[in-house]
Write an enzyme that holds these catalytic residues in place. Structure first.
Site, PDB file in Angstrom:
ATOM      1  N   CYS A  87       0.833  -1.200   0.000  1.00  0.00           N
ATOM      2  CA  CYS A  87       0.000   0.000   0.000  1.00  0.00           C
ATOM      3  C   CYS A  87       0.870   1.252   0.000  1.00  0.00           C
ATOM      4  O   CYS A  87       1.581   1.508  -0.951  1.00  0.00           O
ATOM      5  CB  CYS A  87      -0.964  -0.056   1.181  1.00  0.00           C
ATOM      6  SG  CYS A  87      -2.354   1.072   1.002  1.00  0.00           S
ATOM      7  N   HIS A 204      -3.571  -5.639   1.029  1.00  0.00           N
ATOM      8  CA  HIS A 204      -2.935  -5.957   2.311  1.00  0.00           C
ATOM      9  C   HIS A 204      -3.024  -7.440   2.668  1.00  0.00           C
ATOM     10  O   HIS A 204      -3.890  -7.825   3.443  1.00  0.00           O
ATOM     11  CB  HIS A 204      -3.626  -5.173   3.434  1.00  0.00           C
ATOM     12  CG  HIS A 204      -3.406  -3.699   3.357  1.00  0.00           C
ATOM     13  ND1 HIS A 204      -2.333  -3.078   3.945  1.00  0.00           N
ATOM     14  CD2 HIS A 204      -4.120  -2.724   2.750  1.00  0.00           C
ATOM     15  CE1 HIS A 204      -2.394  -1.777   3.711  1.00  0.00           C
ATOM     16  NE2 HIS A 204      -3.470  -1.531   2.992  1.00  0.00           N
ATOM     17  N   GLU A 206      -1.262  -8.920   4.748  1.00  0.00           N
ATOM     18  CA  GLU A 206      -0.976  -9.027   6.191  1.00  0.00           C
ATOM     19  C   GLU A 206      -2.233  -8.905   7.039  1.00  0.00           C
ATOM     20  O   GLU A 206      -2.193  -9.202   8.239  1.00  0.00           O
ATOM     21  CB  GLU A 206       0.067  -7.990   6.619  1.00  0.00           C
ATOM     22  CG  GLU A 206      -0.430  -6.561   6.804  1.00  0.00           C
ATOM     23  CD  GLU A 206      -0.532  -5.763   5.505  1.00  0.00           C
ATOM     24  OE1 GLU A 206      -0.477  -6.380   4.417  1.00  0.00           O
ATOM     25  OE2 GLU A 206      -0.660  -4.529   5.576  1.00  0.00           O
TER      26      GLU A 206
END
Lengths: 232, 79
Positions: A87, A204, A206
């Site tokens: 990002c 994302h 994660e």
């Protein structure tokens, strides 16, 4: 795998990234502030996490790209180190010249906060070693400027050299215009450096690494990194 | 000496902000606007007193930081 996460003023996704890296590797990453001029010795991976570094002043990532630690990150990458940017981290990489292209305002002008589907275009890298070609997975995205742009020659080179890591796809795994909500060139969500050791992407992974988060779709990226970079 | 740096989205690069402004103008009843491009203007107050050198310095700054030349073009004016 010993990872470091770089924290800039305005970074806000470093804790999610820390959790994902620790979960996959069993080792707590080092958190480094932007003012540091050098990286600690013995790092296997440097991660630029998401957020709004420097309030997105001038252009997203432009200020962070000039901060002292980025010189060290560029040297680390030039020496063959692995670097992941997610990002705002991807935007910083682009502004720092670590990856080609540019990230424009989303074509709809809307901030996009929703899940998207990604197709793995380049398996076998340290980032994608746990996926097969064409595997699709869900990833949250949250950005206003994720519209990947590069001139046609650059896009052709990226595709020709297999440096497109991920594309936005629909439920059927097709890279359709509707699946490409931010308007990225050729549905590109993430790209790789020629040595395949620097990877940047807008969504994302994660944020989906634990059932409590709603899924573990993003975990393979961190498992792959933990496995590959231990062996290295 | 002051320099003004105009930064614009490159020709051929999608400018969603310009498009939205164009739509808003149309909504306000301003007809006849074929296209809108939105950029930014950055004013620099420089110590340099030689116009040519000031322009050169501002252009270097634009190339290195003020503009991202992958997606933006720039023009420097000494004022």
């Amino acid at each position: 795998m010993q990872a470091a996460i770089i924290v800039f003023p305005g970074t806000n996704r470093e804790r999610d990234m820390r959790l994902a890296l620790k979960r996959a590797s069993g080792r707590d990453p080092v958190m480094l502030f932007h003012r540091e001029a050098a990286l600690p010795k013995g790092l296997d991976l440097v991660v630029l996490p998401g957020g709004f570094s420097y309030g997105d002043y001038l252009r997203c990532g432009a200020m962070a790209a000039q901060s002292p630690i980025m010189r060290a990150v560029k040297d680390f990458a030039a020496a063959g180190g692995h670097v992941l940017g997610v990002c705002n981290g991807f935007q910083i990489m682009i502004e720092a010249g670590l990856l080609p292209g540019g990230l424009l305002r989303n074509a709809t002008l809307r901030f996009l906060s929703m899940d998207c589907r990604l197709r793995v275009e380049r398996p076998g890298t340290a980032f994608t070693g746990h996926w097969q070609q064409g595997d699709c997975f869900r990833a949250p995205m949250a950005h206003g400027d994720g519209n990947y742009f590069a001139d046609d020659a650059t896009l052709d080179r990226l595709e020709g050299e297999g440096l497109v890591a991920f594309r936005y796809v629909d439920e059927a795994g097709e890279a359709t215009p509707a699946a490409n909500r931010n308007g990225s060139a050729r549905n590109i969500a993430g790209v790789l450096s020629p040595n395949l050791r620097v990877c940047g992407l807008m969504p994302h992974p994660e944020d989906l690494v634990d059932p409590l988060m709603g899924g573990i779709d993003g975990l393979p990226m961190f498992q792959s990194l933990a496995e590959r970079l231990v062996a290295a | 000496m002051k320099a003004r740096v105009y930064v614009m989205p490159k020709a051929g690069v999608l400018d969603p902000q310009g498009k939205a402004i164009g739509n808003a103008l149309e909504g306000l009843g301003f007809g006849g606007v074929r296209d809108v491009r939105a950029g930014k203007v950055i004013e620099l107050d420089l110590l340099e007193t030689d116009p040519a050198r000031a322009k050169q310095a501002a252009e270097d700054m634009a190339r290195k930081l003020l503009a991202n030349t992958v997606i933006e073009s720039f023009r420097v004016e000494i004022i």
